[in-house]
Design an enzyme around this catalytic site. Structure first.
Site, PDB file in Angstrom:
ATOM      1  N   SER A  84       0.855  -1.186   0.000  1.00 38.91           N
ATOM      2  CA  SER A  84       0.000   0.000   0.000  1.00 38.91           C
ATOM      3  C   SER A  84       0.882   1.224   0.000  1.00 38.91           C
ATOM      4  CB  SER A  84      -0.892   0.042   1.251  1.00 38.91           C
ATOM      5  OG  SER A  84      -1.994  -0.819   1.135  1.00 38.91           O
ATOM      6  N   GLU A 105      -0.732  18.801  -6.030  1.00 38.84           N
ATOM      7  CA  GLU A 105      -2.025  18.802  -6.737  1.00 38.84           C
ATOM      8  C   GLU A 105      -2.978  17.718  -6.220  1.00 38.84           C
ATOM      9  OE1 GLU A 105       0.926  18.344  -8.133  1.00 38.84           O
ATOM     10  OE2 GLU A 105       1.400  20.183  -9.230  1.00 38.84           O
ATOM     11  N   SER A 106      -2.749  17.116  -5.089  1.00 43.55           N
ATOM     12  CA  SER A 106      -3.606  16.132  -4.398  1.00 43.55           C
ATOM     13  C   SER A 106      -2.851  14.829  -4.126  1.00 43.55           C
ATOM     14  CB  SER A 106      -4.960  15.934  -5.057  1.00 43.55           C
ATOM     15  OG  SER A 106      -5.733  17.133  -4.921  1.00 43.55           O
ATOM     16  N   HIS A 117      -3.015   0.152  -3.837  1.00 44.24           N
ATOM     17  CA  HIS A 117      -3.104  -1.041  -2.991  1.00 44.24           C
ATOM     18  C   HIS A 117      -3.021  -2.229  -3.928  1.00 44.24           C
ATOM     19  CE1 HIS A 117      -4.307   1.587   0.245  1.00 44.24           C
ATOM     20  NE2 HIS A 117      -5.206   2.113  -0.560  1.00 44.24           N
TER      21      HIS A 117
END
Lengths: 121, 121
Positions: free
Chosen positions: B55, B62-63, B68
């Site tokens: 993970s 920008e985010s 996963h």
């Protein structure tokens, strides 16, 4: 689809902008939300933007929680991705709705997992 | 909706299980993907599960990008969340499709942002 994970995609609107710009408060509340979901926190990473806004991710044994805030709009974009059957992401959603003092929410509840058609193997 | 972000939700199927279980390779490729998207990496966090699975999250200016993996199913669940107009998340999608040797993909392209109805204020 063979379900492996639940993915709640949440928009919180009309939130308290002070809370949405407070990294330490957001981090603390997301860790509490993870506990309420029934998830196990493995690690976390948060970032304070200038002049405003916070981004962060909590890595869970069961996948992740992420957040991006726009305090100037009272808006937080969140994702609650959990795998397995023991977690209830709605517990985290409800807790953070209260904490952020959200006035309106939009929720998409997606299934993540394998397709029914396995002919690609 | 007033768009603030693009959110690609991607399932990669039939991938090379060795790659999906290699934390260092995945981290390296996600950082390259971020560059191809045109994003700025702020931080990252990855975790290797036992007996298998990885993970991770890359926090962007920008985010974020998250992953996963279920090597036992050849499956990777990914999210490419980018705000602003300069990023092209499909560049990252295409790059990782090749890297993971994916045989089938499913993509949902969501808009994140503000509702047209602002009466909640």
């Amino acid at each position: 689809m063979q379900k492996l994970g639940s993915h709640l995609i949440v928009e919180y609107y009309g939130c308290n902008p002070k809370i949405l710009n407070d990294l330490h408060s957001i981090k603390n509340h997301l860790l509490i939300a993870a506990d309420k979901i029934g998830a196990t926190v493995i690690d976390e990473k948060f970032h304070q933007f200038s002049p405003q806004g916070v981004s962060g991710a909590v890595i869970l044994a069961e996948s992740h929680i992420s957040i991006h805030t726009w305090p100037e709009y009272g808006y937080a974009a969140m994702d609650f991705f959990t795998c397995g059957v023991k977690c209830d992401p709605y517990q985290g959603f409800t807790y953070l709705k209260q904490v952020f003092e959200s006035k309106l929410e939009e929720v998409k509840d997606l299934v993540r997992g394998l397709p029914d058609d396995h002919s690609y193997h």
